[in-house]
Write an enzyme that holds these catalytic residues in place. Sequence first.
Site, short mmCIF file in Angstrom:
data_model
loop_
_atom_site.label_atom_id
_atom_site.label_comp_id
_atom_site.label_asym_id
_atom_site.label_seq_id
_atom_site.Cartn_x
_atom_site.Cartn_y
_atom_site.Cartn_z
N MET A 95 1.76 85.19 12.95
CA MET A 95 1.32 85.68 14.25
C MET A 95 -0.16 86.08 14.31
O MET A 95 -0.55 86.86 15.17
CB MET A 95 2.19 86.88 14.67
CG MET A 95 3.66 86.50 14.87
SD MET A 95 3.91 85.15 16.06
CE MET A 95 3.57 86.01 17.59
N HIS A 114 4.65 75.22 16.95
CA HIS A 114 4.55 76.02 18.18
C HIS A 114 5.78 75.71 19.04
O HIS A 114 6.12 74.53 19.24
CB HIS A 114 3.26 75.65 18.93
CG HIS A 114 3.10 76.45 20.18
ND1 HIS A 114 2.67 77.77 20.15
CD2 HIS A 114 3.35 76.16 21.48
CE1 HIS A 114 2.66 78.23 21.39
NE2 HIS A 114 3.06 77.28 22.21
N ASP A 147 -9.85 75.33 15.70
CA ASP A 147 -10.23 76.68 16.14
C ASP A 147 -9.94 76.93 17.62
O ASP A 147 -10.20 78.01 18.12
CB ASP A 147 -11.68 77.03 15.75
CG ASP A 147 -12.64 75.96 16.18
OD1 ASP A 147 -12.23 75.08 16.96
OD2 ASP A 147 -13.80 76.01 15.73
N GLN A 178 15.83 72.58 16.40
CA GLN A 178 14.97 71.39 16.30
C GLN A 178 13.76 71.65 15.42
O GLN A 178 13.31 70.77 14.69
CB GLN A 178 14.52 70.93 17.70
CG GLN A 178 15.65 70.38 18.54
CD GLN A 178 16.39 69.24 17.85
OE1 GLN A 178 15.78 68.32 17.33
NE2 GLN A 178 17.71 69.33 17.83
C1 GRF Z 1 9.44 79.96 15.68
O1 GRF Z 1 10.00 79.76 16.95
C2 GRF Z 1 8.05 79.42 15.68
O2 GRF Z 1 7.89 78.26 16.42
C3 GRF Z 1 7.31 80.55 16.32
O3 GRF Z 1 7.88 81.70 15.77
C4 GRF Z 1 9.21 81.43 15.39
C5 GRF Z 1 9.31 81.74 13.94
O4 GRF Z 1 10.58 81.78 13.47
N1 GRF Z 1 5.90 80.42 16.15
P1 GRF Z 1 10.86 81.89 11.90
O5 GRF Z 1 10.07 83.07 11.36
O6 GRF Z 1 10.48 80.60 11.27
O7 GRF Z 1 12.34 82.18 11.84
#
Ligand code: GRF
Length: 196
Positions: A95, A114, A147, A178
């Site tokens: 994040m 994403h 970036d 998915q």
């Molecule tokens: C996933 O939906 C990913 O696409 C998003 O955050 C979620 C992460 O899930 N960026 P995890 O930590 O892999 O369970």
Amino acid sequence: MTSATSRIAILISGTGSNMCAIVDASRAEGWPTEIALVLADRPEATGLERAAARGISTACVHYRDFRGRRAEFDLNLVEELRRSRVDWVVLAGFMRILGAEFLAAFPGRVLNIHPSLLPKYPGLNTHARALAGGEVDHGCTVHLVSDALDAGPIVGQARVPVLEGDTVETLAQRVLLQEHILYPAMVRKAISGQLG
Ligand code: GRF
């Protein structure tokens, strides 16, 4: 493709279900890969335990220790990754936005997943926004990280229908299933030098 084993780091912030899917696929399918490190930006990321249970080295660079010093945070990440002699960086629910210096340390070798069909819905709350937008389908995208936020070259996408009565939770769950198929396949393609 290098004939040598690729060394991958997976960066997480949460549960790490995508990380587990990649690790498990790499082992089940015998990729020429070592998952050298799972690194989190917060100690409470439960994916760290799941990685350790799979015998993978873990590390944490806590973002809170670097408030207002993003470049330094990035530098600490790079140092951790270099210590593990990593070739590829795989962001899996990580994040933090990585800066230009981080990306320069791994040029063309940082992947992200994403939860939307980019270029639709970059940023946060993608499932809620897809529902509010009346989309008939939704999905996930694997892309190389540049970036610009969620805008690097697209490597692959998976599509799911938006069903009547869907909530953020039901839609997120359908997309996540998915993700667990798409992301391992795209990481495998990347380390095989097949991204074109
Ligand atoms: C996933 O939906 C990913 O696409 C998003 O955050 C979620 C992460 O899930 N960026 P995890 O930590 O892999 O369970």
